[in-house]
Design a protein around this motif. Sequence first.
Motif, PDB file in Angstrom:
ATOM      1  N   ALA A   5       0.848  -1.196   0.000  1.00 22.52           N
ATOM      2  CA  ALA A   5       0.000   0.000   0.000  1.00 22.52           C
ATOM      3  C   ALA A   5       0.884   1.246   0.000  1.00 22.52           C
ATOM      4  O   ALA A   5       1.971   1.248   0.575  1.00 22.52           O
ATOM      5  CB  ALA A   5      -0.906  -0.008   1.218  1.00 22.52           C
ATOM      6  N   ALA A   6       0.425   2.286  -0.662  1.00 25.70           N
ATOM      7  CA  ALA A   6       1.173   3.541  -0.693  1.00 25.70           C
ATOM      8  C   ALA A   6       1.212   4.157   0.699  1.00 25.70           C
ATOM      9  O   ALA A   6       0.294   3.984   1.496  1.00 25.70           O
ATOM     10  CB  ALA A   6       0.525   4.503  -1.681  1.00 25.70           C
ATOM     11  N   CYS A   7       2.271   4.878   0.970  1.00 29.54           N
ATOM     12  CA  CYS A   7       2.427   5.527   2.273  1.00 29.54           C
ATOM     13  C   CYS A   7       1.404   6.658   2.437  1.00 29.54           C
ATOM     14  O   CYS A   7       0.789   7.109   1.469  1.00 29.54           O
ATOM     15  CB  CYS A   7       3.843   6.063   2.419  1.00 29.54           C
ATOM     16  SG  CYS A   7       4.229   7.466   1.337  1.00 29.54           S
ATOM     17  N   ASN A   8       1.245   7.131   3.656  1.00 34.79           N
ATOM     18  CA  ASN A   8       0.289   8.208   3.938  1.00 34.79           C
ATOM     19  C   ASN A   8       0.619   9.491   3.182  1.00 34.79           C
ATOM     20  O   ASN A   8      -0.282  10.215   2.779  1.00 34.79           O
ATOM     21  CB  ASN A   8       0.232   8.496   5.433  1.00 34.79           C
ATOM     22  CG  ASN A   8      -0.486   7.409   6.199  1.00 34.79           C
ATOM     23  OD1 ASN A   8      -1.174   6.582   5.626  1.00 34.79           O
ATOM     24  ND2 ASN A   8      -0.310   7.402   7.501  1.00 34.79           N
ATOM     25  N   HIS A   9       1.911   9.790   3.011  1.00 40.35           N
ATOM     26  CA  HIS A   9       2.276  11.014   2.291  1.00 40.35           C
ATOM     27  C   HIS A   9       1.703  11.007   0.872  1.00 40.35           C
ATOM     28  O   HIS A   9       1.272  12.034   0.366  1.00 40.35           O
ATOM     29  CB  HIS A   9       3.796  11.161   2.219  1.00 40.35           C
ATOM     30  CG  HIS A   9       4.454  11.248   3.539  1.00 40.35           C
ATOM     31  ND1 HIS A   9       5.265  10.246   4.030  1.00 40.35           N
ATOM     32  CD2 HIS A   9       4.414  12.199   4.497  1.00 40.35           C
ATOM     33  CE1 HIS A   9       5.705  10.592   5.215  1.00 40.35           C
ATOM     34  NE2 HIS A   9       5.203  11.766   5.530  1.00 40.35           N
ATOM     35  N   LEU A  13      -2.274  13.024  -0.866  1.00 36.12           N
ATOM     36  CA  LEU A  13      -2.227  14.030  -1.926  1.00 36.12           C
ATOM     37  C   LEU A  13      -3.608  14.183  -2.547  1.00 36.12           C
ATOM     38  O   LEU A  13      -4.241  13.196  -2.922  1.00 36.12           O
ATOM     39  CB  LEU A  13      -1.240  13.626  -3.024  1.00 36.12           C
ATOM     40  CG  LEU A  13       0.232  13.693  -2.699  1.00 36.12           C
ATOM     41  CD1 LEU A  13       1.035  13.143  -3.877  1.00 36.12           C
ATOM     42  CD2 LEU A  13       0.660  15.104  -2.388  1.00 36.12           C
ATOM     43  N   ILE A  14      -4.082  15.397  -2.650  1.00 35.83           N
ATOM     44  CA  ILE A  14      -5.385  15.658  -3.258  1.00 35.83           C
ATOM     45  C   ILE A  14      -5.209  16.071  -4.711  1.00 35.83           C
ATOM     46  O   ILE A  14      -5.892  15.577  -5.593  1.00 35.83           O
ATOM     47  CB  ILE A  14      -6.146  16.740  -2.459  1.00 35.83           C
ATOM     48  CG1 ILE A  14      -6.441  16.202  -1.066  1.00 35.83           C
ATOM     49  CG2 ILE A  14      -7.425  17.147  -3.180  1.00 35.83           C
ATOM     50  CD1 ILE A  14      -6.974  17.231  -0.100  1.00 35.83           C
ATOM     51  N   CYS A  40       8.246  20.031  -5.617  1.00 36.27           N
ATOM     52  CA  CYS A  40       7.860  19.734  -4.240  1.00 36.27           C
ATOM     53  C   CYS A  40       6.354  19.882  -4.106  1.00 36.27           C
ATOM     54  O   CYS A  40       5.776  20.897  -4.502  1.00 36.27           O
ATOM     55  CB  CYS A  40       8.575  20.687  -3.279  1.00 36.27           C
ATOM     56  SG  CYS A  40       8.088  20.465  -1.555  1.00 36.27           S
ATOM     57  N   GLN A  41       5.717  18.887  -3.530  1.00 34.40           N
ATOM     58  CA  GLN A  41       4.266  18.905  -3.395  1.00 34.40           C
ATOM     59  C   GLN A  41       3.814  19.616  -2.127  1.00 34.40           C
ATOM     60  O   GLN A  41       2.619  19.790  -1.902  1.00 34.40           O
ATOM     61  CB  GLN A  41       3.721  17.475  -3.455  1.00 34.40           C
ATOM     62  CG  GLN A  41       3.951  16.824  -4.809  1.00 34.40           C
ATOM     63  CD  GLN A  41       3.297  17.616  -5.925  1.00 34.40           C
ATOM     64  OE1 GLN A  41       2.073  17.674  -6.022  1.00 34.40           O
ATOM     65  NE2 GLN A  41       4.097  18.245  -6.779  1.00 34.40           N
ATOM     66  N   THR A  42       4.753  20.076  -1.320  1.00 35.31           N
ATOM     67  CA  THR A  42       4.414  20.867  -0.131  1.00 35.31           C
ATOM     68  C   THR A  42       4.457  22.360  -0.435  1.00 35.31           C
ATOM     69  O   THR A  42       3.518  23.084  -0.134  1.00 35.31           O
ATOM     70  CB  THR A  42       5.370  20.541   1.030  1.00 35.31           C
ATOM     71  OG1 THR A  42       5.290  19.153   1.328  1.00 35.31           O
ATOM     72  CG2 THR A  42       5.024  21.348   2.272  1.00 35.31           C
ATOM     73  N   CYS A  43       5.551  22.824  -1.064  1.00 37.87           N
ATOM     74  CA  CYS A  43       5.731  24.266  -1.266  1.00 37.87           C
ATOM     75  C   CYS A  43       5.719  24.705  -2.724  1.00 37.87           C
ATOM     76  O   CYS A  43       5.690  25.899  -3.009  1.00 37.87           O
ATOM     77  CB  CYS A  43       7.025  24.733  -0.597  1.00 37.87           C
ATOM     78  SG  CYS A  43       8.526  24.106  -1.386  1.00 37.87           S
ATOM     79  N   GLY A  44       5.769  23.747  -3.661  1.00 44.21           N
ATOM     80  CA  GLY A  44       5.694  24.088  -5.078  1.00 44.21           C
ATOM     81  C   GLY A  44       7.005  24.472  -5.729  1.00 44.21           C
ATOM     82  O   GLY A  44       7.031  24.794  -6.918  1.00 44.21           O
TER      83      GLY A  44
END
Length: 96
Positions: A5-9, A13-14, A40-44
């Motif tokens: 299964a993929a990790c929570n991170h 992701l939406i 980066c999917q947190t800050c772009g």
Amino acid sequence: MTRPAACNHLTELIEIVPARAYVCDECVKTGDTWVHLRTCQTCGQTHCCDSSKNKHATKHYYATGHPVVASAEPGEYWVWCYADEQLAEYKKKPDQ
């Protein structure tokens, strides 16, 4: 064999944050070049991959703890979690 299964991170992701520009933010500052780009999917922020000599995407993860990057390469639809060392592919939305 079943796939883990993929990790929570990755599962949390939406939407995938696309690159604002096709450049490594850090390499541009120093006038250097890159091979491939990751966003980066947190800050772009977009940085160069580990095939590039500066490896700014990985350095960004270690400096910030932002765990997930998406390929910024045209035609590539995958995300990587540094924290859990997991890769996942995704489907491109029609408007992207």
